[in-house]
Design a protein around this motif. Structure first.
Motif, PDB file in Angstrom:
ATOM      1  N   GLY A  18       0.810  -1.216   0.000  1.00 54.49           N
ATOM      2  CA  GLY A  18       0.000   0.000   0.000  1.00 54.49           C
ATOM      3  C   GLY A  18       0.840   1.261   0.000  1.00 54.49           C
ATOM      4  O   GLY A  18       0.508   2.245  -0.673  1.00 54.49           O
ATOM      5  N   ARG A  22       0.803   4.114  -2.861  1.00 53.62           N
ATOM      6  CA  ARG A  22       0.566   5.541  -2.582  1.00 53.62           C
ATOM      7  C   ARG A  22       1.683   6.385  -3.184  1.00 53.62           C
ATOM      8  O   ARG A  22       1.437   7.416  -3.802  1.00 53.62           O
ATOM      9  CB  ARG A  22       0.481   5.804  -1.089  1.00 53.62           C
ATOM     10  CG  ARG A  22       0.357   7.286  -0.791  1.00 53.62           C
ATOM     11  CD  ARG A  22       0.131   7.598   0.647  1.00 53.62           C
ATOM     12  NE  ARG A  22       0.862   6.715   1.516  1.00 53.62           N
ATOM     13  CZ  ARG A  22       1.542   7.111   2.579  1.00 53.62           C
ATOM     14  NH1 ARG A  22       1.600   8.383   2.880  1.00 53.62           N
ATOM     15  NH2 ARG A  22       2.153   6.254   3.338  1.00 53.62           N
ATOM     16  N   ALA A  40      -5.511   8.439  -3.651  1.00 53.98           N
ATOM     17  CA  ALA A  40      -5.093   7.434  -2.672  1.00 53.98           C
ATOM     18  C   ALA A  40      -6.133   7.273  -1.575  1.00 53.98           C
ATOM     19  O   ALA A  40      -6.437   6.151  -1.146  1.00 53.98           O
ATOM     20  CB  ALA A  40      -3.739   7.823  -2.071  1.00 53.98           C
ATOM     21  N   ASN A  41      -6.713   8.366  -1.111  1.00 57.51           N
ATOM     22  CA  ASN A  41      -7.725   8.285  -0.059  1.00 57.51           C
ATOM     23  C   ASN A  41      -9.022   7.652  -0.556  1.00 57.51           C
ATOM     24  O   ASN A  41      -9.651   6.876   0.158  1.00 57.51           O
ATOM     25  CB  ASN A  41      -7.980   9.665   0.541  1.00 57.51           C
ATOM     26  CG  ASN A  41      -6.838  10.119   1.415  1.00 57.51           C
ATOM     27  OD1 ASN A  41      -6.105   9.312   1.981  1.00 57.51           O
ATOM     28  ND2 ASN A  41      -6.661  11.421   1.524  1.00 57.51           N
ATOM     29  N   GLY A  44      -8.220   3.915  -1.208  1.00 58.43           N
ATOM     30  CA  GLY A  44      -8.032   3.281   0.099  1.00 58.43           C
ATOM     31  C   GLY A  44      -9.350   3.056   0.825  1.00 58.43           C
ATOM     32  O   GLY A  44      -9.558   2.009   1.445  1.00 58.43           O
ATOM     33  N   SER A  45     -10.254   4.005   0.740  1.00 63.06           N
ATOM     34  CA  SER A  45     -11.567   3.856   1.377  1.00 63.06           C
ATOM     35  C   SER A  45     -12.383   2.753   0.720  1.00 63.06           C
ATOM     36  O   SER A  45     -13.043   1.966   1.402  1.00 63.06           O
ATOM     37  CB  SER A  45     -12.335   5.179   1.326  1.00 63.06           C
ATOM     38  OG  SER A  45     -11.679   6.148   2.092  1.00 63.06           O
ATOM     39  N   ALA A  67      -4.893  -0.884   2.622  1.00 65.08           N
ATOM     40  CA  ALA A  67      -5.710   0.335   2.584  1.00 65.08           C
ATOM     41  C   ALA A  67      -5.214   1.367   3.588  1.00 65.08           C
ATOM     42  O   ALA A  67      -5.240   2.567   3.318  1.00 65.08           O
ATOM     43  CB  ALA A  67      -7.179   0.002   2.844  1.00 65.08           C
ATOM     44  N   LEU A  70      -2.136   2.878   1.984  1.00 65.65           N
ATOM     45  CA  LEU A  70      -2.472   3.597   0.750  1.00 65.65           C
ATOM     46  C   LEU A  70      -3.119   4.940   1.063  1.00 65.65           C
ATOM     47  O   LEU A  70      -2.752   5.965   0.487  1.00 65.65           O
ATOM     48  CB  LEU A  70      -3.402   2.752  -0.123  1.00 65.65           C
ATOM     49  CG  LEU A  70      -3.923   3.412  -1.399  1.00 65.65           C
ATOM     50  CD1 LEU A  70      -2.765   3.755  -2.336  1.00 65.65           C
ATOM     51  CD2 LEU A  70      -4.917   2.506  -2.089  1.00 65.65           C
ATOM     52  N   SER A  71      -4.083   4.938   1.960  1.00 64.60           N
ATOM     53  CA  SER A  71      -4.750   6.197   2.290  1.00 64.60           C
ATOM     54  C   SER A  71      -3.788   7.069   3.084  1.00 64.60           C
ATOM     55  O   SER A  71      -2.936   6.577   3.805  1.00 64.60           O
ATOM     56  CB  SER A  71      -6.032   5.941   3.086  1.00 64.60           C
ATOM     57  OG  SER A  71      -5.736   5.292   4.287  1.00 64.60           O
ATOM     58  N   THR A  72      -3.933   8.353   2.936  1.00 61.55           N
ATOM     59  CA  THR A  72      -2.962   9.253   3.542  1.00 61.55           C
ATOM     60  C   THR A  72      -3.665  10.485   4.099  1.00 61.55           C
ATOM     61  O   THR A  72      -3.601  11.571   3.540  1.00 61.55           O
ATOM     62  CB  THR A  72      -1.850   9.590   2.528  1.00 61.55           C
ATOM     63  OG1 THR A  72      -0.955  10.504   3.130  1.00 61.55           O
ATOM     64  CG2 THR A  72      -2.367  10.136   1.233  1.00 61.55           C
ATOM     65  N   THR A 103     -14.985   9.748  -0.379  1.00 65.74           N
ATOM     66  CA  THR A 103     -14.450   8.588   0.336  1.00 65.74           C
ATOM     67  C   THR A 103     -15.545   7.810   1.063  1.00 65.74           C
ATOM     68  O   THR A 103     -15.475   6.581   1.123  1.00 65.74           O
ATOM     69  CB  THR A 103     -13.330   8.974   1.332  1.00 65.74           C
ATOM     70  OG1 THR A 103     -13.820   9.967   2.235  1.00 65.74           O
ATOM     71  CG2 THR A 103     -12.105   9.479   0.609  1.00 65.74           C
TER      72      THR A 103
END
Length: 119
Positions: A18, A22, A40-41, A44-45, A67, A70-72, A103
């Motif tokens: 992940g 990202r 990415a968000n 990821g969601s 996830a 990946l999400s930031t 998201t």
């Protein structure tokens, strides 16, 4: 292998993949971060929502590890702070609201498709 170590290894492996994903998303637009952070968000969601339906240890690997890395959200907070510091109120509001709305929708659709796939 003990369950704790297996879970930790799954989170670490997913987190590594992940994090690389990202990094790649953020670099797609040169070094302009904002679209990559948003993408990415959102992705990821959606992946996190999908992972809720996965069996066994896969939610740790895919949801928590992949996830999560990946999400930031911290990068989003920094970017929003940069907008506010520069007094770009409309950009900050647009970025915050679009990220929050999209998201949540992405997580919902991830859950729906996860349930369809794994019931």
């Amino acid at each position: 292998m003990n369950t704790f170590l297996l879970g930790a290894a799954a989170v670490a492996a997913g987190g590594f993949v992940g994090g690389v994903a990202r990094w790649a998303l953020v670099r797609l637009n040169g070094n302009y971060r904002h679209p990559g952070t948003w993408a990415a968000n959102v992705v990821g969601s959606a992946v996190l929502g999908f992972s809720l339906a996965l069996p066994g240890i896969l939610p740790l690997l895919v949801g928590t590890g992949f996830a999560g890395a990946l999400s930031t959200w911290s990068t989003l907070a920094r970017e929003l702070g940069e907008h506010l510091k520069a007094r770009h109120w409309a950009q900050a509001a647009r970025s915050a609201l679009s990220t929050a709305a999209v998201t949540v929708v992405a997580a919902y659709f991830g859950m729906v498709y996860g349930q369809r796939a794994f019931g």
